[in-house]
Design an enzyme around this catalytic site. Sequence first.
Site, mmCIF file in Angstrom:
data_model
loop_
_atom_site.group_PDB
_atom_site.id
_atom_site.type_symbol
_atom_site.label_atom_id
_atom_site.label_comp_id
_atom_site.label_asym_id
_atom_site.label_seq_id
_atom_site.Cartn_x
_atom_site.Cartn_y
_atom_site.Cartn_z
ATOM 1 N N GLY A 117 -8.339 -6.528 3.416
ATOM 2 C CA GLY A 117 -7.431 -6.984 2.371
ATOM 3 C C GLY A 117 -6.107 -6.251 2.470
ATOM 4 N N HIS A 158 -9.603 -4.283 -5.826
ATOM 5 C CA HIS A 158 -8.809 -3.260 -5.134
ATOM 6 C C HIS A 158 -7.389 -3.775 -4.873
ATOM 7 C CE1 HIS A 158 -8.427 -0.129 -1.734
ATOM 8 N NE2 HIS A 158 -7.357 -0.890 -1.591
ATOM 9 N N GLU A 159 -7.285 -5.001 -4.350
ATOM 10 C CA GLU A 159 -5.964 -5.544 -3.990
ATOM 11 C C GLU A 159 -5.134 -5.887 -5.228
ATOM 12 O OE1 GLU A 159 -5.067 -5.089 -1.065
ATOM 13 O OE2 GLU A 159 -7.040 -4.759 -0.198
ATOM 14 N N HIS A 193 -3.346 -2.998 -6.516
ATOM 15 C CA HIS A 193 -2.097 -2.690 -5.794
ATOM 16 C C HIS A 193 -0.893 -3.363 -6.452
ATOM 17 C CE1 HIS A 193 -2.962 -0.320 -2.242
ATOM 18 N NE2 HIS A 193 -3.984 -1.085 -1.916
ATOM 19 N N CYS A 204 -8.312 2.651 2.046
ATOM 20 C CA CYS A 204 -7.083 1.909 1.787
ATOM 21 C C CYS A 204 -6.147 2.104 2.968
ATOM 22 C CB CYS A 204 -6.435 2.415 0.506
ATOM 23 S SG CYS A 204 -4.904 1.553 0.104
ATOM 24 N N LEU A 205 -5.584 1.003 3.477
ATOM 25 C CA LEU A 205 -4.708 1.095 4.639
ATOM 26 C C LEU A 205 -3.453 1.924 4.327
ATOM 27 C CD1 LEU A 205 -5.022 -2.574 5.954
ATOM 28 C CD2 LEU A 205 -6.135 -0.530 6.860
ATOM 29 N N GLN A 247 2.121 -3.375 0.181
ATOM 30 C CA GLN A 247 1.737 -2.448 1.252
ATOM 31 C C GLN A 247 2.560 -2.637 2.523
ATOM 32 O OE1 GLN A 247 -2.717 -3.336 0.699
ATOM 33 N NE2 GLN A 247 -2.706 -1.224 1.393
#
Length: 197
Positions: free
Chosen positions: A71, A161-162, A165, A119-120, A76
């Site tokens: 995701g 999670h996304e 963000h 997380c990226l 991001q």
Amino acid sequence: MFIVKGAAADGHAIDRHAGLSYFTGMAKLPIVTVPDPVLRKISAPVERIDGELRQLMDDMLETMYAAPGVGLAAVQVGVPRRLLVLDVAEEGEEPRPLCLVNPEIVTLGPEMRLHEEGCLSIPDVHVEIERPSTVTVRYVDREGAAQELAAEGLLATVLQHEINHLDGKLIIDFLSSLKRDIVVRKLKKQARATEAL
Ligand SMILES: [Zn+2]
């Protein structure tokens, strides 16, 4: 978000989708990492789905698959707009890319699910987070049509999670303030070391 590999979490995610060469005209974008302040911004709603936005969706998918991750939110890649892409297809399965514009959580189920999230935007950090195991999300798709998605399991976790963000919320916010300070200090030190190179 990405999948933490096995018990010996070493920060590397499962390397799937590595051979998606049939996606063309896509570009990999640089992923913004903590402590970049853009990650704390509240993303603004998307007002129009046009060619430029679809290109951003394609580029975000390419960036996510290459990372690899399951995701990615637009913020991001430094674009604070309410847009996210995800794909929770497992290794060996056909890819199932999803693009969600202006996603909103409609309902959260009563059951909880524990998952070790990565997380990226926060390299080498994993946080065990308990979130509702089912979620219903309303969003606008790539073609501009209103959709509603009832999700469970990993997909429910990734969606939450996304969507976090888009409101500037990160997995480190689920840690105690003491642990969070330690992690942020470490990431700042890493960022300085990278700049010095
Ligand atoms: Zn993330």
